[in-house]
Design an enzyme around this catalytic site. Sequence first.
Site, PDB file in Angstrom:
ATOM      1  CB  VAL A   1       1.239  33.732 -17.338  1.00 25.20           C
ATOM      2  CG1 VAL A   1       0.926  33.442 -18.808  1.00 25.20           C
ATOM      3  CG2 VAL A   1       0.467  34.956 -16.876  1.00 25.20           C
TER       4      VAL A   1
ATOM      5  CE  LYS B   1       2.032  44.893 -18.844  1.00 21.03           C
ATOM      6  NZ  LYS B   1       2.104  43.479 -18.442  1.00 21.03           N
TER       7      LYS B   1
ATOM      8  CG  ASP C   1       0.019  47.266 -17.509  1.00 22.79           C
ATOM      9  OD1 ASP C   1       0.675  46.219 -17.616  1.00 22.79           O
ATOM     10  OD2 ASP C   1      -1.183  47.363 -17.861  1.00 22.79           O
TER      11      ASP C   1
ATOM     12  CE  LYS D   1      -1.511  45.636 -20.469  1.00 19.18           C
ATOM     13  NZ  LYS D   1      -2.505  45.413 -19.401  1.00 19.18           N
TER      14      LYS D   1
ATOM     15  N   GLY E   1      -4.911  40.391 -22.102  1.00 18.01           N
ATOM     16  CA  GLY E   1      -5.221  39.064 -21.592  1.00 18.01           C
ATOM     17  C   GLY E   1      -5.936  38.203 -22.607  1.00 18.01           C
TER      18      GLY E   1
END
Length: 429
Positions: free
Chosen positions: A16, A106, A202, A206, A135
């Site tokens: 990224v 996150k 994950d 979020k 994203g």
Amino acid sequence: MRTRPLKVALLGCGVVGSEVARIMTTHADDLAQRIGAPIELAGVAVRRPSKVREGIDPDLVTTDATALVKRGDIDVVVEVIGGIEPARTLITAAFEHGASVVSANKALLAQDGAALHAVAEQHGKDLYYEAAVAGAIPLIRPLRESLAGDKVNRVLGIVNGTTNFILDKMDSTGAGYQEALDEATALGYAEADPTADVEGFDAAAKAAILAGIAFHSRVRLDDVYREGMTEVTAADFASAKNMGCTIKLLAICERAEDGGSVTARVHPAMIPLTHPLASVRGAYNAVFVESDASGQLMFYGPGAGGSPTASAVLGDLVAVCRNRLSGATGPGESAYAALRVSPMGDVVTRYHISLDVADKPGVLAQVATVFAEGGVSIDTVRQQGKDGEASLVVVTHRASDASLSGTVEALRKLDTVRGVASIMRVEGE
């Protein structure tokens, strides 16, 4: 337009971070016009300085991230290193030394977002994190700005591309879990250690972020019920197809009907093929938002990867730089509602339960009695038997997780029930 550039420090230069640096360089003129001033990459903090990084001046590279964020002349710090530490300490130091922050972290935001917002507010700086959830999909800004005048009641979404790819393969090809995971790994969609994805960690982070923003309440990672998808089988997909459904790993954030509490959870669920989320294929993400005034909204797109995530980071960077020039700050934490986060036992939904039972008269009556005594209403039942054994599939009306759990425990005690093959929630109806 102001000619003196705004200085940006980049923490992390992996997949990224390198894309962020590339876009800052190749789109420099356009970004300057959109912001009202040029932006300058003033330093890049990395762990391995000897690695060749195309397009980045080696003189900008440093291993001393602390010194970089404390320079005092940095306007914005972009944090894409991930994890809790040293990211938390570095972000705090950035605020204390005059910089605003754009983050894609996150895990940190789900755990300590409130504390970071407090430090940002104390020092009059921005904390933006569009890239932390989905994203390239614009989601956080619409929730906290575009829908600021509305009342959001539910956020239902696929927020992890790896798990969606795996489940989509299982659905479309009949592959087993391990076979689909192996393909995802070979194609680069799954990490060597996929635990964070397939066990729902994950997605849970979020969900915590989304619930906090949507319901103006503090929701931490520990508040989110989490269940992975490693136990989903081809038989589960066959049952789902018989119901006109497919299976997705969903992040679900809901406001209680009485408005006094919220729930946040991540787990596999059957979802009708008629629901928009059922058609989300491959490694894509999608989030379905339900609110009073705007009704139903769906946000769809690539939820991970270098370029999509960098796009969200750059969008935040432009917004923060504009605020910097105007002497303003954007929206901070909104937790005024302070709604209670209810436990999973209070969640009410439909259930699909598959039982292995003895194939003899009276079994269905026994099972139905247990459901009735547990206060769980049955919608449909399907039974198939062969050679003294049978499979009994029960689909309930809406019931609380607590009442269903008690019912399942009672079912396990029946002599005629050989085992509970699977339990799956049915959502999206």
